[in-house]
Design an enzyme around this catalytic site. Structure first.
Site, mmCIF file in Angstrom:
data_model
loop_
_atom_site.group_PDB
_atom_site.id
_atom_site.type_symbol
_atom_site.label_atom_id
_atom_site.label_comp_id
_atom_site.label_asym_id
_atom_site.label_seq_id
_atom_site.Cartn_x
_atom_site.Cartn_y
_atom_site.Cartn_z
ATOM 1 N N ARG A 231 0.833 -1.436 0.067
ATOM 2 C CA ARG A 231 -0.105 -0.071 0.100
ATOM 3 C C ARG A 231 0.934 1.169 -0.073
ATOM 4 O O ARG A 231 1.911 1.174 0.706
ATOM 5 C CB ARG A 231 -0.978 0.089 1.371
ATOM 6 C CG ARG A 231 -1.906 -0.833 1.200
ATOM 7 C CD ARG A 231 -3.239 -0.642 0.317
ATOM 8 N NE ARG A 231 -4.417 -1.422 0.158
ATOM 9 C CZ ARG A 231 -4.489 -2.573 -0.611
ATOM 10 N NH1 ARG A 231 -3.675 -2.699 -1.537
ATOM 11 N NH2 ARG A 231 -5.280 -3.304 -0.360
ATOM 12 N N GLU A 260 -4.214 7.265 -4.272
ATOM 13 C CA GLU A 260 -4.575 6.806 -5.598
ATOM 14 C C GLU A 260 -5.879 7.301 -5.854
ATOM 15 O O GLU A 260 -6.842 7.400 -5.016
ATOM 16 C CB GLU A 260 -4.676 5.214 -5.517
ATOM 17 C CG GLU A 260 -3.200 4.717 -5.338
ATOM 18 C CD GLU A 260 -3.395 3.243 -4.985
ATOM 19 O OE1 GLU A 260 -4.316 2.615 -5.280
ATOM 20 O OE2 GLU A 260 -2.123 2.596 -4.565
ATOM 21 N N HIS A 278 -1.635 0.503 -9.738
ATOM 22 C CA HIS A 278 -2.207 -0.404 -8.795
ATOM 23 C C HIS A 278 -2.901 -1.644 -9.395
ATOM 24 O O HIS A 278 -4.235 -1.913 -9.419
ATOM 25 C CB HIS A 278 -3.400 0.336 -7.816
ATOM 26 C CG HIS A 278 -3.396 -0.759 -6.724
ATOM 27 N ND1 HIS A 278 -3.681 -0.153 -5.364
ATOM 28 C CD2 HIS A 278 -3.230 -1.906 -6.542
ATOM 29 C CE1 HIS A 278 -4.008 -1.023 -4.450
ATOM 30 N NE2 HIS A 278 -3.696 -2.219 -5.211
#
Ligand code: A2R
Length: 317
Positions: A231, A260, A278
């Site tokens: 993360r 994000e 991602h």
């Protein structure tokens, strides 16, 4: 009447078909007036389908008094308030294991791309520069290097196994020592100092916030490569960018970011980073397996009140 399911995150058509077979499906994205929806339909909602980022907003927790299951599409669930769910007797499920291989493969993809300047070299050929300007600079070999895994869990162990193709010396840091042959470091900075590559694969959330801080980044150093498939919050992004800019850190391969889908523009200008949006688990095969597990958890819950893959925080329910 079928029980109600509120879809908070995204879902594939295959998931939607299964949701609709067993539930009356409501999509949050199609609800204009959430308070009105909750006062009319809230009590009919038994489950939500969400993901680790979207979580279950407090307004929905409070507006759905009969909510019993929150099924998340993904293994990380740092965006879900599991304490609030547990307190209300709501089981939270996630999708561990089925994505181990593709997330591990993404770590290796970034590791190789960073080592061999893949993106730069590709752009160089496409721009017609090879014939005009000659060969590109030499790159770096991962063979025989020291590779430190931060978080030797389900995915971390798969990464460690796959690193064998590079004849690498694998070491690791996690909260607890594992029964494995790899060397354990209880001190992350000390491990980073000994590593050529640091691969981050812990959960997100408060416990790991900026675990990879400036000290760790500087210990990895000018010849080091940081790979993050965990993360964005696990790495101090500002400290990482500053170190990449002035050479205190060599290279980075990043699939995840703090905010994000917003990525700091400073990263766009850097040649020594490889960036992905991602996508570590985002293959057709793995997303299908993840979606099936979301649906299997919901189906089993409807059948007998149990689930297949609870998060540890609600496993007692
Ligand atoms: O609890 P331990 O000793 O097994 O260590 C876990 C480690 N970890 C930490 N390491 C250092 N400092 C911390 N504060 C800390 N908190 C957790 O991360 C364990 O070795 C690893 C997590 O492994 P699993 O729970 O099996 O997670 P998995 O399936 O490998 O997925 C990891 C993450 C997800 O949460 C998403 O954020 C991402 O990968 O896709």
């Amino acid at each position: 009447m079928k029980p109600g399911l509120l879809l908070i995150g995204g879902a594939t058509e295959r998931m939607i078909d299964r949701f609709e077979a067993e539930f009356t499906l409501h999509r949050l994205s199609e609800i204009d007036d959430l308070p009105a929806f909750l006062s009319a339909q809230g009590p009919t909602i038994t489950g939500v389908a969400t993901n680790g980022h979207a979580g279950v907003p407090t307004e929905i927790l409070e507006g759905c008094p009969n909510l019993k299951i929150a099924a998340a599409y993904g293994v990380g669930y740092d965006g879900i308030d599991t304490d609030a769910c547990a307190a209300r007797g709501i089981k939270v499920t996630h999708t561990p294991n089925v994505l181990n291989d593709d997330v591990a493969n993404t770590a290796l993809l970034l590791l190789l791309a960073a080592s061999r300047d893949l993106v730069f070299n590709d752009a160089y050929v496409r721009a017609g520069r090879w014939a005009k300007e000659g060969n590109t600079p030499l790159t770096r070999s991962p063979e025989g290097k020291v590779m430190g895994i931060v978080g030797l869990g389900r995915i971390g162990q798969r990464i460690a196994e796959k690193l064998a193709v590079f004849d690498a010396r694998v070491v690791y840091h996690s909260r607890t020592r594992k029964d494995v042959a790899y060397e354990y470091y209880d001190d992350l900075t000390r491990m980073a100092r000994d590593c050529d590559y640091l691969i981050v694969i812990t959960p997100g959330g408060a416990a790991t916030d900026k675990l990879v801080n400036r000290e760790v980044i500087e210990a990895l150093g000018p010849n080091g490569t940081l790979i993050n498939v965990a993360r964005g919050t696990v790495v101090d992004e500002a400290a990482m960018i500053a170190a990449l800019q002035d050479g205190r850190l060599g290279w980075a391969g990043l699939d995840v970011f703090e905010d994000e889908p917003n990525v700091p523009e400073a990263l766009f200008a850097l040649q020594n980073v490889t960036l992905l949006p991602h996508v570590a688990s985002a293959t057709v095969e793995t997303r299908q397996a993840m979606g099936d597990l979301v649906c299997d958890n919901l189906s089993q819950f409807l059948k007998d009140g149990t689930v297949l893959t609870s998060v540890p925080e609600t496993a007692h329910l």
